[in-house]
Structures are given as structure tokens and as C-alpha cells.
Scaffold this motif. Structure first.
Motif, PDB file in Angstrom:
ATOM      1  N   GLU A  61       0.816  -1.212   0.000  1.00  0.00           N
ATOM      2  CA  GLU A  61       0.000   0.000   0.000  1.00  0.00           C
ATOM      3  C   GLU A  61       0.852   1.267   0.000  1.00  0.00           C
ATOM      4  OE1 GLU A  61      -3.273   0.098  -0.239  1.00  0.00           O
ATOM      5  OE2 GLU A  61      -3.727  -2.024   0.027  1.00  0.00           O
ATOM      6  N   ASP A  62       2.159   1.122   0.205  1.00  0.00           N
ATOM      7  CA  ASP A  62       3.043   2.284   0.186  1.00  0.00           C
ATOM      8  C   ASP A  62       3.374   2.665  -1.256  1.00  0.00           C
ATOM      9  OD1 ASP A  62       3.123   2.488   2.960  1.00  0.00           O
ATOM     10  OD2 ASP A  62       4.965   1.318   3.156  1.00  0.00           O
ATOM     11  N   THR A  63       3.998   3.824  -1.428  1.00  0.00           N
ATOM     12  CA  THR A  63       4.347   4.293  -2.772  1.00  0.00           C
ATOM     13  C   THR A  63       5.754   3.904  -3.182  1.00  0.00           C
ATOM     14  OG1 THR A  63       5.071   6.425  -1.879  1.00  0.00           O
ATOM     15  CG2 THR A  63       2.768   6.266  -2.629  1.00  0.00           C
ATOM     16  N   VAL A  64       6.528   3.304  -2.271  1.00  0.00           N
ATOM     17  CA  VAL A  64       7.897   2.886  -2.565  1.00  0.00           C
ATOM     18  C   VAL A  64       7.989   1.366  -2.598  1.00  0.00           C
ATOM     19  CG1 VAL A  64       8.873   4.966  -1.509  1.00  0.00           C
ATOM     20  CG2 VAL A  64       8.602   2.906  -0.134  1.00  0.00           C
ATOM     21  N   GLU A  65       9.028   0.860  -3.266  1.00  0.00           N
ATOM     22  CA  GLU A  65       9.243  -0.585  -3.351  1.00  0.00           C
ATOM     23  C   GLU A  65       9.671  -1.142  -2.002  1.00  0.00           C
ATOM     24  OE1 GLU A  65      11.614  -3.800  -6.163  1.00  0.00           O
ATOM     25  OE2 GLU A  65      12.150  -1.692  -6.268  1.00  0.00           O
ATOM     26  N   HIS A  66       9.143  -2.317  -1.674  1.00  0.00           N
ATOM     27  CA  HIS A  66       9.520  -3.056  -0.474  1.00  0.00           C
ATOM     28  C   HIS A  66       9.815  -4.493  -0.890  1.00  0.00           C
ATOM     29  CE1 HIS A  66       8.489   0.034   2.438  1.00  0.00           C
ATOM     30  NE2 HIS A  66       7.264   0.159   1.923  1.00  0.00           N
ATOM     31  N   SER A  67      10.313  -5.271   0.047  1.00  0.00           N
ATOM     32  CA  SER A  67      10.478  -6.702  -0.185  1.00  0.00           C
ATOM     33  C   SER A  67      10.020  -7.467   1.043  1.00  0.00           C
ATOM     34  CB  SER A  67      11.938  -7.061  -0.510  1.00  0.00           C
ATOM     35  OG  SER A  67      12.729  -7.109   0.659  1.00  0.00           O
ATOM     36  N   VAL A  68       9.700  -8.727   0.834  1.00  0.00           N
ATOM     37  CA  VAL A  68       9.426  -9.672   1.911  1.00  0.00           C
ATOM     38  C   VAL A  68      10.475 -10.761   1.709  1.00  0.00           C
ATOM     39  CG1 VAL A  68       7.765 -11.299   2.869  1.00  0.00           C
ATOM     40  CG2 VAL A  68       6.970  -9.122   1.928  1.00  0.00           C
ATOM     41  N   THR A  69      11.547 -10.707   2.534  1.00  0.00           N
ATOM     42  CA  THR A  69      12.702 -11.562   2.336  1.00  0.00           C
ATOM     43  C   THR A  69      12.993 -12.332   3.616  1.00  0.00           C
ATOM     44  OG1 THR A  69      13.603  -9.891   0.832  1.00  0.00           O
ATOM     45  CG2 THR A  69      15.131 -11.576   1.644  1.00  0.00           C
ATOM     46  N   ALA A  70      13.006 -13.662   3.517  1.00  0.00           N
ATOM     47  CA  ALA A  70      13.290 -14.506   4.682  1.00  0.00           C
ATOM     48  C   ALA A  70      14.664 -14.169   5.248  1.00  0.00           C
ATOM     49  CB  ALA A  70      13.226 -15.974   4.291  1.00  0.00           C
ATOM     50  N   ASP A  71      14.760 -14.141   6.575  1.00  0.00           N
ATOM     51  CA  ASP A  71      16.028 -13.845   7.240  1.00  0.00           C
ATOM     52  C   ASP A  71      17.047 -14.967   7.056  1.00  0.00           C
ATOM     53  OD1 ASP A  71      14.837 -11.517   8.140  1.00  0.00           O
ATOM     54  OD2 ASP A  71      14.851 -12.086  10.255  1.00  0.00           O
ATOM     55  N   ARG A  72      16.570 -16.212   7.014  1.00  0.00           N
ATOM     56  CA  ARG A  72      17.463 -17.367   6.912  1.00  0.00           C
ATOM     57  C   ARG A  72      17.263 -18.079   5.586  1.00  0.00           C
ATOM     58  NH1 ARG A  72      15.034 -18.061  12.130  1.00  0.00           N
ATOM     59  NH2 ARG A  72      13.699 -19.581  11.129  1.00  0.00           N
ATOM     60  N   GLY A  73      18.354 -18.366   4.924  1.00  0.00           N
ATOM     61  CA  GLY A  73      18.294 -19.164   3.706  1.00  0.00           C
ATOM     62  C   GLY A  73      17.504 -18.482   2.610  1.00  0.00           C
ATOM     63  N   ASP A  74      16.944 -19.304   1.764  1.00  0.00           N
ATOM     64  CA  ASP A  74      16.167 -18.781   0.639  1.00  0.00           C
ATOM     65  C   ASP A  74      14.727 -19.282   0.692  1.00  0.00           C
ATOM     66  OD1 ASP A  74      16.643 -21.413   0.049  1.00  0.00           O
ATOM     67  OD2 ASP A  74      17.339 -21.064  -1.993  1.00  0.00           O
ATOM     68  N   ALA A  75      14.150 -19.329   1.902  1.00  0.00           N
ATOM     69  CA  ALA A  75      12.788 -19.845   2.079  1.00  0.00           C
ATOM     70  C   ALA A  75      11.789 -19.079   1.217  1.00  0.00           C
ATOM     71  CB  ALA A  75      12.372 -19.788   3.548  1.00  0.00           C
ATOM     72  N   PHE A  76      11.951 -17.775   1.112  1.00  0.00           N
ATOM     73  CA  PHE A  76      11.127 -16.944   0.231  1.00  0.00           C
ATOM     74  C   PHE A  76      11.754 -15.573   0.121  1.00  0.00           C
ATOM     75  CE2 PHE A  76       9.312 -16.863   4.504  1.00  0.00           C
ATOM     76  CZ  PHE A  76       9.248 -15.506   4.796  1.00  0.00           C
ATOM     77  N   GLY A  77      11.434 -14.898  -0.940  1.00  0.00           N
ATOM     78  CA  GLY A  77      11.892 -13.541  -1.161  1.00  0.00           C
ATOM     79  C   GLY A  77      11.086 -12.955  -2.313  1.00  0.00           C
ATOM     80  N   GLN A  78      10.486 -11.824  -2.066  1.00  0.00           N
ATOM     81  CA  GLN A  78       9.634 -11.230  -3.089  1.00  0.00           C
ATOM     82  C   GLN A  78       9.714  -9.712  -3.011  1.00  0.00           C
ATOM     83  OE1 GLN A  78       7.592 -13.100  -5.383  1.00  0.00           O
ATOM     84  NE2 GLN A  78       7.750 -11.089  -6.307  1.00  0.00           N
ATOM     85  N   ASP A  79      10.083  -9.064  -4.117  1.00  0.00           N
ATOM     86  CA  ASP A  79      10.037  -7.604  -4.204  1.00  0.00           C
ATOM     87  C   ASP A  79       8.643  -7.202  -4.664  1.00  0.00           C
ATOM     88  OD1 ASP A  79      12.689  -7.574  -3.560  1.00  0.00           O
ATOM     89  OD2 ASP A  79      13.394  -6.907  -5.513  1.00  0.00           O
ATOM     90  N   VAL A  80       8.169  -6.065  -4.145  1.00  0.00           N
ATOM     91  CA  VAL A  80       6.843  -5.573  -4.515  1.00  0.00           C
ATOM     92  C   VAL A  80       6.935  -4.069  -4.750  1.00  0.00           C
ATOM     93  CG1 VAL A  80       4.402  -5.519  -3.906  1.00  0.00           C
ATOM     94  CG2 VAL A  80       5.861  -7.289  -2.932  1.00  0.00           C
ATOM     95  N   ASP A  81       6.640  -3.654  -5.969  1.00  0.00           N
ATOM     96  CA  ASP A  81       6.648  -2.232  -6.295  1.00  0.00           C
ATOM     97  C   ASP A  81       5.622  -1.479  -5.466  1.00  0.00           C
ATOM     98  OD1 ASP A  81       8.602  -2.465  -8.277  1.00  0.00           O
ATOM     99  OD2 ASP A  81       7.127  -2.867  -9.843  1.00  0.00           O
ATOM    100  N   GLY A  82       5.849  -0.183  -5.298  1.00  0.00           N
ATOM    101  CA  GLY A  82       4.888   0.656  -4.596  1.00  0.00           C
ATOM    102  C   GLY A  82       3.522   0.556  -5.263  1.00  0.00           C
ATOM    103  N   GLY A  83       2.485   0.320  -4.468  1.00  0.00           N
ATOM    104  CA  GLY A  83       1.132   0.165  -4.988  1.00  0.00           C
ATOM    105  C   GLY A  83       0.881  -1.163  -5.681  1.00  0.00           C
ATOM    106  N   GLY A  84       1.852  -2.064  -5.646  1.00  0.00           N
ATOM    107  CA  GLY A  84       1.738  -3.328  -6.364  1.00  0.00           C
ATOM    108  C   GLY A  84       1.368  -4.512  -5.493  1.00  0.00           C
ATOM    109  N   THR A  85       1.196  -5.638  -6.174  1.00  0.00           N
ATOM    110  CA  THR A  85       0.860  -6.907  -5.530  1.00  0.00           C
ATOM    111  C   THR A  85       1.751  -7.991  -6.112  1.00  0.00           C
ATOM    112  OG1 THR A  85      -1.438  -6.209  -5.273  1.00  0.00           O
ATOM    113  CG2 THR A  85      -1.017  -8.555  -5.092  1.00  0.00           C
TER     114      THR A  85
END
Length: 135
Positions: free
Chosen positions: A75-99
Motif C-alpha cells: 500500500e506504500d508508494t515505494v518498493e519493499h520486499s518480503v525476504t526470509a532472514d534465513r536461507g532462501d525460504a522466500f523472497g519477493q520484491d513488490v513495487d509501490g502500490g503493487g501486488t
């Protein structure tokens, strides 16, 4: 039948030189009953799983099923990510306003994560296996 209920305390905060937002913290009270606890179920792989990013904070589901598709709505206007702290369990960049969508790990457990662009933004994804007899 005993049902496990999970309450997750989440903290998400960020301070960025680009926006000079103050760092704050948000947490849930583990003594507050959740919808899952009240209904006597835990989320399964087919349950709607979503992480929302708003105001440089993560809002996460109480739990997701192993291998569930997790939608990330920024919901923000800037890019964020959801990145697992350990290993490569998951990682996803999300553009501002994106899904975006990623697949949750297939093993039960807690998976701390952060935003690679704003390291003070942190959350926890909880993967919960269904108990026998639940659908």
C-alpha cells in the motif's frame, strides 16, 4: 479435541533517509484471542494468506498452511520486499502500490523476514500444519 492457536507478536518499523519517517513498533497482545482460536481452526493451505505493507509496516496472517500461496499487497508508494532472514525460504520484491505472490515454505515453523530496502521493517510468517480431522 485440543486445537493449537497461535498468536504472533509482530514488530515492523522503518526509518528511511528518503522519507524521514520515525521508527515505531507495533505488536499484538498474545493474550488476545484470534479468529482462528475462536473458530477452533488453524489456517490451511487453501486459506487466504496475505501480507499487507502499509506505512512502512507489515501486517501478516496469524498462520498459513504449508505451501500456501501468500499474496503481498504493498500500500506504500515505494518498493519493499518480503525476504526470509534465513536461507532462501522466500523472497519477493513488490513495487509501490503493487501486488505479488510467493509460495510459503512447506515445513511448519516460524520464518522471520525483513524488507531488504528498509531493514528495520521486520515480521514473522508462521507456517502451521493442519491437525488431523480439520479441513
Amino acid at each position: 479435541m485440543m486445537v493449537c492457536a497461535l498468536a504472533v507478536g509482530l514488530a515492523a518499523a522503518c526509518s528511511s533517509s528518503a522519507n524521514h519517517m520515525p521508527a515505531t513498533s507495533v505488536a499484538t497482545d498474545s493474550s488476545t484471542p484470534s479468529a482462528a482460536a475462536e473458530s477452533g481452526t488453524t489456517p490451511g493451505p487453501d486459506a487466504a494468506a496475505a501480507i499487507t505493507i502499509e506505512g512502512y509496516r507489515f501486517a501478516t496472517p496469524i498462520g498459513v498452511g504449508p505451501g500456501a500461496q501468500v499474496t503481498v499487497k504493498n500500500e506504500d508508494t515505494v518498493e519493499h520486499s518480503v525476504t526470509a532472514d534465513r536461507g532462501d525460504a522466500f523472497g519477493q520484491d513488490v513495487d509501490g502500490g503493487g501486488t505479488a505472490v510467493f509460495t510459503a515454505p512447506t515445513r511448519s515453523g516460524t520464518y522471520p523476514f525483513h524488507c531488504t530496502y528498509h531493514p528495520h521493517m521486520q515480521g514473522v510468517l508462521v507456517v502451521v500444519a493442519l491437525h488431523r480431522g480439520q479441513k
